[in-house]
Design a protein around this motif. Structure first.
Motif, PDB file in Angstrom:
ATOM      1  N   VAL A  16       0.831  -1.217   0.000  1.00  0.00           N
ATOM      2  CA  VAL A  16       0.000   0.000   0.000  1.00  0.00           C
ATOM      3  C   VAL A  16       0.859   1.258   0.000  1.00  0.00           C
ATOM      4  O   VAL A  16       0.418   2.310  -0.463  1.00  0.00           O
ATOM      5  CB  VAL A  16      -1.002   0.048   1.180  1.00  0.00           C
ATOM      6  CG1 VAL A  16      -2.013  -1.075   1.081  1.00  0.00           C
ATOM      7  CG2 VAL A  16      -0.279   0.014   2.519  1.00  0.00           C
ATOM      8  N   ASP A  17       2.078   1.162   0.500  1.00  0.00           N
ATOM      9  CA  ASP A  17       2.934   2.348   0.523  1.00  0.00           C
ATOM     10  C   ASP A  17       3.323   2.797  -0.883  1.00  0.00           C
ATOM     11  O   ASP A  17       3.669   3.952  -1.102  1.00  0.00           O
ATOM     12  CB  ASP A  17       4.215   2.080   1.327  1.00  0.00           C
ATOM     13  CG  ASP A  17       3.904   1.958   2.808  1.00  0.00           C
ATOM     14  OD1 ASP A  17       2.872   2.507   3.237  1.00  0.00           O
ATOM     15  OD2 ASP A  17       4.676   1.293   3.525  1.00  0.00           O
ATOM     16  N   CYS A  19       1.342   2.482  -3.606  1.00  0.00           N
ATOM     17  CA  CYS A  19       0.190   2.841  -4.442  1.00  0.00           C
ATOM     18  C   CYS A  19       0.128   4.355  -4.616  1.00  0.00           C
ATOM     19  O   CYS A  19       0.236   5.098  -3.657  1.00  0.00           O
ATOM     20  CB  CYS A  19      -1.098   2.325  -3.791  1.00  0.00           C
ATOM     21  SG  CYS A  19      -2.570   2.793  -4.706  1.00  0.00           S
ATOM     22  N   ASN A  20      -0.019   4.800  -5.859  1.00  0.00           N
ATOM     23  CA  ASN A  20      -0.112   6.243  -6.115  1.00  0.00           C
ATOM     24  C   ASN A  20      -1.532   6.672  -6.438  1.00  0.00           C
ATOM     25  O   ASN A  20      -1.768   7.802  -6.861  1.00  0.00           O
ATOM     26  CB  ASN A  20       0.852   6.653  -7.237  1.00  0.00           C
ATOM     27  CG  ASN A  20       0.543   5.933  -8.531  1.00  0.00           C
ATOM     28  OD1 ASN A  20      -0.614   5.786  -8.907  1.00  0.00           O
ATOM     29  ND2 ASN A  20       1.573   5.477  -9.223  1.00  0.00           N
ATOM     30  N   GLY A  21      -2.478   5.751  -6.247  1.00  0.00           N
ATOM     31  CA  GLY A  21      -3.890   6.111  -6.376  1.00  0.00           C
ATOM     32  C   GLY A  21      -4.392   6.303  -7.785  1.00  0.00           C
ATOM     33  O   GLY A  21      -5.456   6.894  -7.992  1.00  0.00           O
ATOM     34  N   ARG A  52      -9.809   4.647  -1.321  1.00  0.00           N
ATOM     35  CA  ARG A  52      -8.991   5.865  -1.328  1.00  0.00           C
ATOM     36  C   ARG A  52      -9.564   6.922  -0.420  1.00  0.00           C
ATOM     37  O   ARG A  52     -10.739   7.261  -0.525  1.00  0.00           O
ATOM     38  CB  ARG A  52      -8.944   6.465  -2.738  1.00  0.00           C
ATOM     39  CG  ARG A  52      -8.148   5.669  -3.726  1.00  0.00           C
ATOM     40  CD  ARG A  52      -8.004   6.395  -5.053  1.00  0.00           C
ATOM     41  NE  ARG A  52      -9.083   7.326  -5.317  1.00  0.00           N
ATOM     42  CZ  ARG A  52      -8.933   8.488  -5.942  1.00  0.00           C
ATOM     43  NH1 ARG A  52      -7.760   8.869  -6.358  1.00  0.00           N
ATOM     44  NH2 ARG A  52      -9.962   9.277  -6.158  1.00  0.00           N
ATOM     45  N   PRO A  54      -7.830  10.329   0.015  1.00  0.00           N
ATOM     46  CA  PRO A  54      -6.603  11.093  -0.239  1.00  0.00           C
ATOM     47  C   PRO A  54      -6.179  11.981   0.937  1.00  0.00           C
ATOM     48  O   PRO A  54      -5.001  12.043   1.254  1.00  0.00           O
ATOM     49  CB  PRO A  54      -6.967  11.930  -1.467  1.00  0.00           C
ATOM     50  CG  PRO A  54      -7.997  11.117  -2.176  1.00  0.00           C
ATOM     51  CD  PRO A  54      -8.795  10.442  -1.092  1.00  0.00           C
ATOM     52  N   LEU A  55      -7.121  12.635   1.578  1.00  0.00           N
ATOM     53  CA  LEU A  55      -6.715  13.566   2.628  1.00  0.00           C
ATOM     54  C   LEU A  55      -6.265  12.851   3.900  1.00  0.00           C
ATOM     55  O   LEU A  55      -5.721  13.475   4.802  1.00  0.00           O
ATOM     56  CB  LEU A  55      -7.828  14.572   2.930  1.00  0.00           C
ATOM     57  CG  LEU A  55      -8.075  15.578   1.801  1.00  0.00           C
ATOM     58  CD1 LEU A  55      -9.141  16.581   2.187  1.00  0.00           C
ATOM     59  CD2 LEU A  55      -6.794  16.308   1.401  1.00  0.00           C
ATOM     60  N   ASP A  57      -4.379  10.146   3.410  1.00  0.00           N
ATOM     61  CA  ASP A  57      -3.296   9.356   2.816  1.00  0.00           C
ATOM     62  C   ASP A  57      -3.582   7.862   2.886  1.00  0.00           C
ATOM     63  O   ASP A  57      -2.708   7.060   3.216  1.00  0.00           O
ATOM     64  CB  ASP A  57      -1.954   9.675   3.499  1.00  0.00           C
ATOM     65  CG  ASP A  57      -0.787   9.073   2.719  1.00  0.00           C
ATOM     66  OD1 ASP A  57      -0.747   9.283   1.496  1.00  0.00           O
ATOM     67  OD2 ASP A  57       0.045   8.381   3.331  1.00  0.00           O
ATOM     68  N   TYR A  59      -4.688   4.558   0.823  1.00  0.00           N
ATOM     69  CA  TYR A  59      -4.824   3.932  -0.499  1.00  0.00           C
ATOM     70  C   TYR A  59      -4.700   2.425  -0.294  1.00  0.00           C
ATOM     71  O   TYR A  59      -3.607   1.929  -0.029  1.00  0.00           O
ATOM     72  CB  TYR A  59      -3.724   4.416  -1.449  1.00  0.00           C
ATOM     73  CG  TYR A  59      -3.804   5.904  -1.729  1.00  0.00           C
ATOM     74  CD1 TYR A  59      -4.504   6.389  -2.830  1.00  0.00           C
ATOM     75  CD2 TYR A  59      -3.197   6.830  -0.874  1.00  0.00           C
ATOM     76  CE1 TYR A  59      -4.596   7.753  -3.080  1.00  0.00           C
ATOM     77  CE2 TYR A  59      -3.286   8.199  -1.114  1.00  0.00           C
ATOM     78  CZ  TYR A  59      -3.988   8.653  -2.214  1.00  0.00           C
ATOM     79  OH  TYR A  59      -4.083  10.000  -2.456  1.00  0.00           O
ATOM     80  N   LYS A  83      -3.574   6.107  11.090  1.00  0.00           N
ATOM     81  CA  LYS A  83      -4.570   6.274  10.025  1.00  0.00           C
ATOM     82  C   LYS A  83      -5.762   5.384  10.324  1.00  0.00           C
ATOM     83  O   LYS A  83      -5.612   4.173  10.498  1.00  0.00           O
ATOM     84  CB  LYS A  83      -3.987   5.861   8.675  1.00  0.00           C
ATOM     85  CG  LYS A  83      -2.938   6.778   8.160  1.00  0.00           C
ATOM     86  CD  LYS A  83      -2.582   6.344   6.731  1.00  0.00           C
ATOM     87  CE  LYS A  83      -1.106   6.492   6.480  1.00  0.00           C
ATOM     88  NZ  LYS A  83      -0.697   5.852   5.231  1.00  0.00           N
TER      89      LYS A  83
END
Ligand code: SF4
Ligand code: SF4
Ligand code: SF4
Lengths: 180, 669
Positions: A16-17, A19-21, A52, A54-55, A57, A59, A83
């Motif tokens: 998961v680290d 993943c750029n979405g 996702r 995003p805010l 972080d 993903y 998170k």
């Protein structure tokens, strides 16, 4: 009996680290399952969905697993490194509790088939399209389930049912199921 | 059946609150593709030159590209168009992210807003369900803040939201429209959105996007991904790290900023900081990035991850940053990167353009230092550079005091301030701030691009041809070895013989004719991207990209069911390009507006420059005033433009032909 049995399992390692979405995995999965192949794309039909936020972080690519008719008795909520993930974030089930992994038109459950095809692919398509290496395909050898253990499990399960409902009811239920 | 596009636009009359789903004419797709092309057509048909930027008749269009939302990597662009408050011309600003694909899946190619809403509203689109909702509770909120409130209110965590902040609400002339991972920042289109009382647009779509020839289309997509992987492992040799890869400049991933920091000019586009990039600075910046950048982020269906999540507080992602804004505040204020990343968070929430805002702030400080503005114009402003920038940003987005003047950008502010302030707005073309760059020797190709770029933004026209030759001819030849993206072999010859110094150097080499072809090629690639919705980062902007003039006709044809080859795509692109220009010509743009800042180069050649411009106009089929001739308009099926020009007296029957011969047709040679 011979030594412990082995079998090959297909596995996708999800980092998961990395993943750029981008959702490229959803695009290619849904496109490859379109009829005719690649004639359309729609992430709602994908067998992989990226949870996702995003805010925050967050993903999390999740593959569609088994269908379940009823949701679990309770839900889980993970907090990792501060998170807070949404309820059941890591679960793969096509479950009544949420929208993902259902054909938008029919509501029928979707399940990842690891891109089984003939001829077979070197790697599943979502893995091929994930240039970020967040999805890595592996074939791993694992111990095959031991037959005697399975029988022992079954015995224990039946004992528990009999304890709760009494043997006559369990026998009736088994008979009824056999007929159907 | 429509392929790649939906065949429907949404017309939203904000004055009456009326919303209509309107079928589009498939012939327009054949003539203009989509995105910028069809936006320009709508403006031509519906926004006459009498309409001002803040008139209700100004349209605000969010137009997806023809291939946006298809599996073609990086096809995610939405072209936002309106008459710009800065340039007063047809403005367009292009955003990536996730908004365009979502809009298409909801069933619409474009959103067309007209009129002004009597009260603040936001538009919510959920497939067939479209409604204007009250936005009074969102006023004053930041762009990301309001997007979050909207998502929660709608219980739609995955809705794509485009929104404006205080800057847009207060009609700051360089207000942006922000969308999380991406934004439409240039030319103040956020101010038009604010003027229309439209705070945000939220969209969720669940439909399919269809492809005409799936096998051919996906084949090209797979090839492009293989090429991207190859390029990732083999960065280009002999160029700065920032230019060696694909995508938008990889400023979130690459820490080496020697090239930008030392070659650009900072503050109010004045100071070149040679020797700035020391080891200590490099160390410090790397540390800052490592501690504040939490993740690299891509736009929809693109592997390039040019953006980043930046943490400036307890949140893992306080906002998402895109390439060049990393530098503009940092360097504009002569501060450090941590300051730059922190103020960019505020600027993103307020929604301002990261080119224009820091330049305007540095411009104000220069005017103060030189006594044109007075201390009394800045009551309560802190003394330190960082404090001043925060103070100015706040005044500008609220239009308070001096901020009300500065909110118009350097060009218009200078005219209000007077007393010699005009000289300080020295970095504008067509009234909008440019990249902060001042160089020595005139580069004649860049001269033409700066002059004629319709958007007045160099990054929207430069691209595939190297900015400078290599030190040796052998290196030029090496570069040519592997350069299939050029339109034809002549381009390689021009590059091979190009020298840094000597007979074959700028501004006399490449020859005028070669320069016209080179400039035209680079611009053409941008116009293709802006109509297909492909990101420039995989096509028109970087060196040696995966998509180029030889594979794009097939990609577009296979995706949308058209029948295009290189010639017909070039012709179509020229049509779009001239239609954009026609909009601006009708709004009064002429040759005298087409000039780079006086101080852009130290060594200028006025006579040569005018000859070049004459030649290029002719090459483009424009008359000596930069107006497309009747003949070329006819060739481009733009007779309706010709008629309008004649009626308005912009052209006369004998005005049409530039001195000499009939217009050269650059593209079809
Ligand atoms: S393709 Fe890879 S990087 Fe992109 S969203 Fe899927 S898992 Fe993440
Ligand atoms: S392995 Fe194949 S079927 Fe499964 S999610 Fe990936 S692309 Fe879809
Ligand atoms: S190249 Fe960069 S900016 Fe362009 S679509 Fe890809 S991630 Fe977005």
């Amino acid at each position: 009996m011979s030594g412990p049995q082995k079998k090959i399992v297909k596995r996708i390692r999800i980092d998961v680290d990395k993943c750029n979405g981008c959702l490229g995995c959803e695009v290619i999965c849904s496109a490859s399952h379109a009829m005719p192949k690649y004639s359309s794309n729609n992430p709602a039909r994908s067998r992989i969905r990226v949870i996702r936020e995003p805010l925050s972080d967050i993903y999390v690519p999740v593959f569609a697993g088994e269908y379940t008719a009823a949701e679990c008795a309770g839900r889980d909520k993970y907090i990792i490194d501060g998170k807070e993930y949404e309820d059941c974030a890591f679960c793969r089930a096509a479950c009544p509790s949420r929208d993902i992994f259902k054909e938008p038109d029919s509501g029928l459950p979707l399940k990842c088939d690891m891109c089984e095809s003939d001829p077979s692919l070197d790697e599943p398509l979502c893995v091929q399209w994930c240039l970020a290496d967040a999805l890595i395909y592996e074939e791993v050898e694992v111990a095959a389930g031991d037959e005697s253990e399975t029988v022992a499990e079954l015995d224990a399960g039946l004992q528990a049912l009999a304890h709760k409902h009494g043997w006559p009811k369990v026998r009736d239920a088994v008979d009824r199921m056999k007929k159907n | 059946m429509r392929y790649a596009e939906t065949g429907f636009n949404l017309e939203v009359d904000l004055a009456r609150g009326n919303i209509e789903r309107v079928a589009t004419d498939p012939q327009l797709t054949e003539l203009h593709l989509g995105g910028l092309g069809t936006n320009a057509k709508l403006f031509w048909d519906r926004v006459p030159p009498e309409v001002g930027h803040f008139d209700p008749e100004n349209l605000l269009i969010f137009g997806t590209g023809l291939l946006t939302g298809t599996p073609a990597p990086s096809c995610n662009r939405t072209v936002v168009s309106a008459i710009s408050p800065q340039t007063r011309l047809f403005g367009f600003s292009i955003m990536g992210g996730f908004f365009g694909p979502e809009l298409k899946r909801a069933g619409y190619d474009k959103l067309i807003f007209s009129g002004k809403s009597p009260a603040p509203v936001f538009l919510w689109i959920h497939d067939d369900k479209v409604e204007l909702r009250d936005a009074s509770h969102l006023m004053g909120l930041g762009t990301l803040e309001s997007a979050e409130v909207i998502r929660q209110e709608l219980e739609q965590p995955d809705a794509a939201v485009s929104s404006i902040g205080l800057a847009g609400e207060n009609r700051v002339f360089y207000a942006s429209i922000e969308q999380g991972r991406s934004s439409a920042s240039r030319l103040g289109l956020g101010a038009v959105m604010g003027d229309k009382n439209l705070k945000a647009i939220a969209v969720r779509g669940s439909g399919d996007i269809h492809i005409a020839d799936p096998a051919r289309f996906i084949g090209l997509c797979n090839e492009s991904l293989a090429f991207i992987k190859h390029r990732d492992k083999n960065p280009l040799k002999g160029v700065m790290p920032i230019l060696a890869g694909l995508g938008s400049p990889q400023e979130m991933a690459i820490d080496d900023e020697k090239w930008h920091t030392e070659n650009f000019v900072w503050g109010n586009a004045r100071v070149r900081r040679k020797g700035f990039w020391t080891e200590e600075v490099a160390d410090e910046w790397t540390k800052t990035m490592d501690s504040m950048r939490t993740r690299l982020l891509s736009c929809f269906n693109c592997p390039m991850k040019c953006g980043a999540a930046i943490s400036v507080d307890t949140r893992m992602c306080s906002y998402m940053m895109k390439c060049f804004s990393k530098l503009t505040y940092t360097m504009g204020a002569f501060s450090d990167l941590e300051f730059g990343l922190r103020i960019a968070q505020k600027a993103t929430e307020h929604g301002v353009d990261a080119f224009s805002a820091p330049q305007t702030m540095a411009f104000a400080i220069e005017l103060l230092e030189d006594g044109i503005l007075k201390d009394s114009d800045f009551p309560g402003m802190p003394a330190d550079s960082e404090g001043r920038f925060y103070w100015l940003l706040d005044r500008i987005v609220r239009r308070e005091g001096i901020g009300d003047v500065l909110a118009d950008g350097t060009y218009w502010a200078a005219r209000k301030i007077g007393g010699g302030a005009e000289e300080y707005a020295h970095n504008c073309i067509k009234k909008t701030e440019q990249l902060p760059l001042k160089l020595g020797m005139l580069n004649h190709m860049y001269f033409l691009m700066y002059c004629t770029g319709e958007k007045a933004n160099i990054t929207q026209i430069e691209g595939n041809f190297p900015q400078v030759p290599f030190p040796t001819r052998e290196e030029n030849e090496d570069w040519n070895e592997d350069w299939p993206q050029v339109p034809d072999e002549r381009f390689k010859e021009w590059f091979r013989d190009w020298e840094l110094r000597g007979d074959n150097s700028i501004p006399h080499y490449p020859s005028a004719e070669a320069s016209f072809e080179i400039v035209n090629w680079q611009e053409k690639m941008h116009y293709i991207d802006d109509s297909t919705g492909m990101c420039a980062g995989l096509s028109s902007f970087p060196y040696k990209p995966p998509f180029h003039i030889h594979n794009l006709p097939t990609l577009i044809s296979a995706g949308a069911g058209l029948d295009l080859d290189e010639d017909s795509l070039s012709h179509l692109t020229r049509r779009n390009r001239d239609l954009v220009r026609a909009n601006n010509i009708r709004r009064g743009m002429r040759r005298e507006d087409e000039k780079p800042p006086d101080d852009h180069w130290k060594h200028r050649f006025p006579e040569l420059e005018q000859q070049l411009l004459d030649g290029y106009y002719e090459f483009k089929g424009w008359n000596p005033d930069g107006i497309p001739t009747l003949e070329s308009l006819h060739e481009l099926d733009l007779d309706y433009v010709a008629e309008d020009f004649l009626q308005r007296g912009i052209l006369t029957e004998n005005d049409e032909a530039p001195a000499g011969a009939a217009a050269a047709d650059g593209e079809e040679s």
